[in-house]
Design a protein around this motif. Structure first.
Motif, mmCIF file in Angstrom:
data_model
loop_
_atom_site.group_PDB
_atom_site.id
_atom_site.type_symbol
_atom_site.label_atom_id
_atom_site.label_comp_id
_atom_site.label_asym_id
_atom_site.label_seq_id
_atom_site.Cartn_x
_atom_site.Cartn_y
_atom_site.Cartn_z
ATOM 1 N N LEU A 147 26.376 -78.293 -20.193
ATOM 2 C CA LEU A 147 25.218 -77.212 -20.293
ATOM 3 C C LEU A 147 23.978 -78.013 -20.491
ATOM 4 O O LEU A 147 22.899 -77.727 -19.857
ATOM 5 N N GLU A 148 23.733 -78.870 -21.401
ATOM 6 C CA GLU A 148 22.648 -79.495 -21.818
ATOM 7 C C GLU A 148 22.291 -80.368 -20.384
ATOM 8 O O GLU A 148 20.999 -80.415 -20.450
ATOM 9 N N ARG A 149 23.171 -81.084 -19.923
ATOM 10 C CA ARG A 149 22.526 -81.754 -18.867
ATOM 11 C C ARG A 149 22.170 -81.044 -17.548
ATOM 12 O O ARG A 149 21.279 -81.570 -16.803
ATOM 13 N N VAL A 150 22.559 -79.887 -17.480
ATOM 14 C CA VAL A 150 21.844 -78.765 -16.438
ATOM 15 C C VAL A 150 20.881 -77.973 -16.684
ATOM 16 O O VAL A 150 20.229 -77.420 -16.153
ATOM 17 N N GLY A 151 20.312 -78.422 -18.091
ATOM 18 C CA GLY A 151 19.193 -77.710 -18.756
ATOM 19 C C GLY A 151 19.392 -76.620 -19.469
ATOM 20 O O GLY A 151 18.375 -75.851 -19.715
ATOM 21 N N LEU A 152 20.415 -76.095 -20.000
ATOM 22 C CA LEU A 152 20.694 -75.182 -20.684
ATOM 23 C C LEU A 152 21.264 -75.618 -22.206
ATOM 24 O O LEU A 152 20.832 -76.840 -22.461
ATOM 25 N N ASN A 153 21.469 -74.735 -23.279
ATOM 26 C CA ASN A 153 21.621 -75.384 -24.462
ATOM 27 C C ASN A 153 22.760 -74.576 -25.118
ATOM 28 O O ASN A 153 23.343 -73.328 -24.587
ATOM 29 N N ALA A 154 22.949 -74.778 -26.426
ATOM 30 C CA ALA A 154 24.148 -73.930 -27.373
ATOM 31 C C ALA A 154 23.798 -72.558 -27.312
ATOM 32 O O ALA A 154 24.747 -71.951 -27.612
ATOM 33 N N HIS A 155 22.382 -72.346 -27.210
ATOM 34 C CA HIS A 155 22.263 -70.762 -27.529
ATOM 35 C C HIS A 155 22.630 -69.864 -26.273
ATOM 36 O O HIS A 155 22.807 -68.785 -26.240
ATOM 37 N N HIS A 156 22.648 -70.593 -25.288
ATOM 38 C CA HIS A 156 23.576 -69.823 -23.870
ATOM 39 C C HIS A 156 24.966 -69.735 -23.968
ATOM 40 O O HIS A 156 25.335 -68.994 -23.237
ATOM 41 N N LEU A 157 25.663 -70.400 -24.764
ATOM 42 C CA LEU A 157 27.085 -70.564 -24.803
ATOM 43 C C LEU A 157 27.804 -69.033 -24.731
ATOM 44 O O LEU A 157 28.610 -68.814 -23.875
ATOM 45 N N GLU A 158 27.333 -68.212 -26.019
ATOM 46 C CA GLU A 158 27.791 -66.932 -25.999
ATOM 47 C C GLU A 158 27.521 -65.665 -25.199
ATOM 48 O O GLU A 158 27.878 -64.690 -25.232
ATOM 49 N N ARG A 159 26.242 -65.901 -24.149
ATOM 50 C CA ARG A 159 25.866 -65.059 -23.495
ATOM 51 C C ARG A 159 26.750 -64.893 -22.152
ATOM 52 O O ARG A 159 27.309 -65.587 -21.801
ATOM 53 N N ARG A 160 26.248 -63.738 -21.397
ATOM 54 C CA ARG A 160 26.932 -63.620 -20.132
ATOM 55 C C ARG A 160 26.153 -63.803 -18.904
ATOM 56 O O ARG A 160 24.779 -63.803 -19.168
ATOM 57 N N ALA A 161 26.569 -63.847 -17.767
ATOM 58 C CA ALA A 161 25.667 -64.154 -16.776
ATOM 59 C C ALA A 161 24.752 -63.189 -16.400
ATOM 60 O O ALA A 161 23.697 -63.605 -15.931
ATOM 61 N N HIS A 162 24.712 -61.736 -16.594
ATOM 62 C CA HIS A 162 23.839 -60.943 -16.286
ATOM 63 C C HIS A 162 22.690 -60.781 -16.975
ATOM 64 O O HIS A 162 21.662 -60.278 -16.819
ATOM 65 N N GLU A 163 22.721 -61.677 -18.198
ATOM 66 C CA GLU A 163 21.520 -61.878 -19.132
ATOM 67 C C GLU A 163 20.726 -63.087 -18.332
ATOM 68 O O GLU A 163 19.414 -63.276 -19.102
#
Ligand SMILES: Nc1ncnc2c1ncn2[C@@H]1O[C@H](COP(=O)(O)OP(=O)(O)OP(=O)(O)O)[C@@H](O)[C@H]1O
Ligand SMILES: [Mg+2]
Length: 341
Positions: A147-163
């Motif tokens: 996730l970090e490699r593609v520019g996202l982070n740990a805060h995104h782990l629990e979220r859903r795609a529609h967000e």
């Protein structure tokens, strides 16, 4: 059993004379069927660490070809070899290595992500299927690193795609495709649904990942500028057939096929002064129906150079005069041609 050795120089993926037909309704009655030749005798290779761009107008068979490579479209004839080993399409048993080695990224990132799963679960899923021995801790570590490699982070782990925005969803799609360390990623219009500024970010990300991980990409797109930015070689399709296949520089700067020339001429120019100086566009009329393709060359009904020979016989793909591309045309364009680049 020992693994067969792969001869040096063997392409990662080798496609030969691939054909895909669909039986579709022809008239008002469901029993009136016609054969639609979506992909017709296509051959190409993809080397390790190489990006092959695939362009052509809507309906020319790009997605069908991409899907056929991984056994998702019904192959009528031809072969697909993975690391030198022929995979019998339709026989799942032999798709095994290819399935693990190839991943796909789709056009509509939101639709391709399960709305019931968290982003962490979506990215972890391929590892759970193909590498269950890794255990929860190692799986979680790899998911976060990806996730970090593609520019996202740990805060995104629990979220859903529609967000997420479209660009963020495509980053998740890329993370999910890459987590299993595939050798080839098939990208079917991965940026077509995104804003232009986001398109550039995703294309740059794919370029970086391709270089870092020595990935091979089959990159499908309408947009010639996007394909030029990412590809080493480019394949131009028309009505299920390859018109031209060659090195990026050759195809863009010295196209031999009138269709490639016409596609390049149809690209809008930002400067109105340059646009006015440009010759009238070559591409006229509509693409013919794949249910009733023209005899001979598929492009002849729209081609300014068409002759009786073009109507009589289908031109075979042969090496162009410069030797850097393969062209299926009886009257390829040359550098002396006033309309050549
Ligand atoms: N499952 C199917 N059943 C019947 N016909 C199909 C099927 N899938 C594709 N086709 C037909 O095959 C041809 C090629 O379609 P394909 O989706 O591969 O084109 P494409 O080049 O990817 O187009 P686009 O750029 O719009 O995505 C089209 O005429 C399409 O209608
Ligand atoms: Mg498509």
């Amino acid at each position: 059993m020992t693994k067969p050795t792969i001869a040096p120089g063997t392409p990662l993926l080798s496609v030969r004379d691939l054909a895909v037909n669909f039986r579709v309704a022809r008239g008002a009655w469901p029993w009136q069927k016609a054969l639609l030749h979506a992909v017709n005798g296509i051959s190409f290779d993809i080397g390790r660490g190489e990006t092959l761009g695939l362009v052509g107008e809507s309906g020319c068979g790009k997605s069908t070809l991409a899907r056929a490579v991984i056994g998702l479209a019904p192959v009528a004839s031809g072969s697909v070899s993975w690391q030198g080993e022929e995979t019998v399409l339709g026989a799942r048993r032999r798709l095994g290595n290819l399935r693990r080695g190839v991943q796909m990224i789709f056009q509509d990132p939101l639709a391709s992500l399960d709305p019931r799963m968290s982003i962490g679960e979506i990215v972890a899923e391929p590892l759970r299927t193909h590498a269950p021995h890794l255990g929860r801790k190692e799986t979680a570590r790899r998911v976060l690193a990806m996730l970090e490699r593609v520019g996202l982070n740990a805060h995104h782990l629990e979220r859903r795609a529609h967000e997420f925005s479209g660009g963020q969803c495509q980053r998740v799609g890329i993370a999910r495709a890459l987590i299993g360390e595939p050798a080839l990623v098939i990208c079917d219009e991965p940026v077509s649904a995104l804003d232009v500024s986001i398109q550039a970010q995703i294309v740059n990300l794919l370029c970086d990942l391709q270089r870092e991980l020595s990935l091979s990409l089959l990159f499908v797109a309408h947009d010639l500028a996007v394909v030029k930015a990412i590809s080493h070689r480019v394949m131009v399709m028309y009505l299920g057939r390859v018109m031209e296949l060659g090195a990026r520089g050759t195809v863009y700067d010295d196209p031999a096929h009138p269709y490639t020339r016409a596609l390049l001429d149809a690209v809008p120019l930002p400067d109105p002064a340059h646009a006015r100086e440009r010759p009238a566009p070559l591409l006229r009329g509509e693409i013919a129906s794949p249910l009733k393709p023209p005899s001979g060359c598929a492009f002849r009904t729209r081609c300014p150079s068409a002759s009786a020979q073009c109507a009589a016989t289908t031109p075979p793909p042969v090496a162009s005069r410069c030797g850097h591309s393969i062209v299926a045309c009886w009257h390829p364009r040359t550098a002396e041609d006033p309309r050549a680049a």
